[in-house]
Design a protein around this motif. Sequence first.
Motif, PDB file in Angstrom:
ATOM      1  N   LYS A 108       0.845  -1.186   0.000  1.00  0.00           N
ATOM      2  CA  LYS A 108       0.000   0.000   0.000  1.00  0.00           C
ATOM      3  C   LYS A 108       0.883   1.240   0.000  1.00  0.00           C
ATOM      4  O   LYS A 108       2.071   1.180   0.334  1.00  0.00           O
ATOM      5  CB  LYS A 108      -0.917   0.012   1.223  1.00  0.00           C
ATOM      6  CG  LYS A 108      -0.186   0.131   2.553  1.00  0.00           C
ATOM      7  CD  LYS A 108      -1.163   0.167   3.712  1.00  0.00           C
ATOM      8  CE  LYS A 108      -0.440   0.274   5.059  1.00  0.00           C
ATOM      9  NZ  LYS A 108      -1.410   0.354   6.185  1.00  0.00           N
ATOM     10  N   ILE A 109       0.288   2.359  -0.392  1.00  0.00           N
ATOM     11  CA  ILE A 109       0.970   3.651  -0.335  1.00  0.00           C
ATOM     12  C   ILE A 109       0.230   4.508   0.682  1.00  0.00           C
ATOM     13  O   ILE A 109      -0.978   4.729   0.566  1.00  0.00           O
ATOM     14  CB  ILE A 109       0.989   4.347  -1.702  1.00  0.00           C
ATOM     15  CG1 ILE A 109       1.824   3.529  -2.695  1.00  0.00           C
ATOM     16  CG2 ILE A 109       1.551   5.766  -1.579  1.00  0.00           C
ATOM     17  CD1 ILE A 109       1.809   4.081  -4.106  1.00  0.00           C
ATOM     18  N   THR A 110       0.957   4.958   1.695  1.00  0.00           N
ATOM     19  CA  THR A 110       0.375   5.827   2.707  1.00  0.00           C
ATOM     20  C   THR A 110       0.915   7.242   2.533  1.00  0.00           C
ATOM     21  O   THR A 110       2.007   7.450   1.995  1.00  0.00           O
ATOM     22  CB  THR A 110       0.703   5.335   4.124  1.00  0.00           C
ATOM     23  OG1 THR A 110       2.130   5.250   4.279  1.00  0.00           O
ATOM     24  CG2 THR A 110       0.107   3.962   4.375  1.00  0.00           C
ATOM     25  N   VAL A 111       0.129   8.202   2.980  1.00  0.00           N
ATOM     26  CA  VAL A 111       0.536   9.607   2.958  1.00  0.00           C
ATOM     27  C   VAL A 111       0.426  10.138   4.377  1.00  0.00           C
ATOM     28  O   VAL A 111      -0.586   9.914   5.057  1.00  0.00           O
ATOM     29  CB  VAL A 111      -0.355  10.441   2.021  1.00  0.00           C
ATOM     30  CG1 VAL A 111       0.161  11.875   1.940  1.00  0.00           C
ATOM     31  CG2 VAL A 111      -0.410   9.823   0.637  1.00  0.00           C
ATOM     32  N   ALA A 112       1.464  10.828   4.835  1.00  0.00           N
ATOM     33  CA  ALA A 112       1.463  11.379   6.191  1.00  0.00           C
ATOM     34  C   ALA A 112       1.981  12.806   6.164  1.00  0.00           C
ATOM     35  O   ALA A 112       2.881  13.143   5.386  1.00  0.00           O
ATOM     36  CB  ALA A 112       2.322  10.529   7.121  1.00  0.00           C
ATOM     37  N   VAL A 113       1.399  13.647   7.007  1.00  0.00           N
ATOM     38  CA  VAL A 113       1.903  15.008   7.173  1.00  0.00           C
ATOM     39  C   VAL A 113       3.195  14.922   7.968  1.00  0.00           C
ATOM     40  O   VAL A 113       3.242  14.320   9.043  1.00  0.00           O
ATOM     41  CB  VAL A 113       0.878  15.891   7.903  1.00  0.00           C
ATOM     42  CG1 VAL A 113       1.438  17.293   8.122  1.00  0.00           C
ATOM     43  CG2 VAL A 113      -0.421  15.952   7.113  1.00  0.00           C
ATOM     44  N   SER A 114       4.267  15.503   7.438  1.00  0.00           N
ATOM     45  CA  SER A 114       5.580  15.381   8.057  1.00  0.00           C
ATOM     46  C   SER A 114       5.619  16.024   9.436  1.00  0.00           C
ATOM     47  O   SER A 114       5.066  17.101   9.662  1.00  0.00           O
ATOM     48  CB  SER A 114       6.640  16.028   7.164  1.00  0.00           C
ATOM     49  OG  SER A 114       7.895  16.036   7.815  1.00  0.00           O
ATOM     50  N   SER A 115       6.300  15.334  10.339  1.00  0.00           N
ATOM     51  CA  SER A 115       6.569  15.899  11.664  1.00  0.00           C
ATOM     52  C   SER A 115       8.071  16.089  11.818  1.00  0.00           C
ATOM     53  O   SER A 115       8.641  15.880  12.884  1.00  0.00           O
ATOM     54  CB  SER A 115       6.037  14.964  12.759  1.00  0.00           C
ATOM     55  OG  SER A 115       6.618  13.671  12.628  1.00  0.00           O
ATOM     56  N   ALA A 116       8.715  16.469  10.705  1.00  0.00           N
ATOM     57  CA  ALA A 116      10.170  16.592  10.676  1.00  0.00           C
ATOM     58  C   ALA A 116      10.661  17.644  11.659  1.00  0.00           C
ATOM     59  O   ALA A 116       9.970  18.618  11.965  1.00  0.00           O
ATOM     60  CB  ALA A 116      10.631  16.948   9.264  1.00  0.00           C
TER      61      ALA A 116
END
Length: 214
Positions: A108-116
């Motif tokens: 699967k491909i997931t997308v996450a908002v970066s917490s860099a």
Amino acid sequence: MKLKQKLLLALVASILATPAAFAYTHDTTPTENTAALAHDDVDYHNVSIAVPEIALIDVTPNTTGTAPAITFTAPTDAGAGFTNPVVTGASTLAYSSNVAAVTPGLRKITVAVSSATGAGAADLVAIPAGVTLGMTPTLDSPTAGTVGTCETAPLSSTVTSCDLITGIANYATGINGKTLTYVPTITGAGGMIAHTASGAAKTVRLVYTLSSAS
């Protein structure tokens, strides 16, 4: 005619009347014909096949070369809220994936908002409250996977990750990739959205990951 001759003739006649007695039976359990073994009508040879595991993903601006941008126009009348924004640009999503030949799984491909954190992290922001950001990929094959929750349960100030595509088997998009469109939706009361610092454009970094679906 003597009895022995009669019996011999009867035996020969019986054999000739039974063609199966002369049928040829080939070897049903092949053994490799080597110098040490007698040759027969069946032989085998082993062929080695090595296929590496592939999991590659690339997300770039579309053919215009413009990174996606979402711009809201400020309302000018008291009591009015924001209306649908102007969305410019899109992304191109390319990926290559294969699964195990034995007991295959899916990816699967997931997308996450970066917490860099670290250098440049101060310029990254979360999605403002009052708006969601959905993503719709272009899929053209069952093995490419199916549209995931990023369309039905999009990213927001509280939802920081979603599945873009699920159920990916053996598939490659081609090096030109597929179009990925962004769909912002206003959800704030009265159409209001939390503003970015000084109203200027800020960067929301989205991290795309191709991984096992387990």
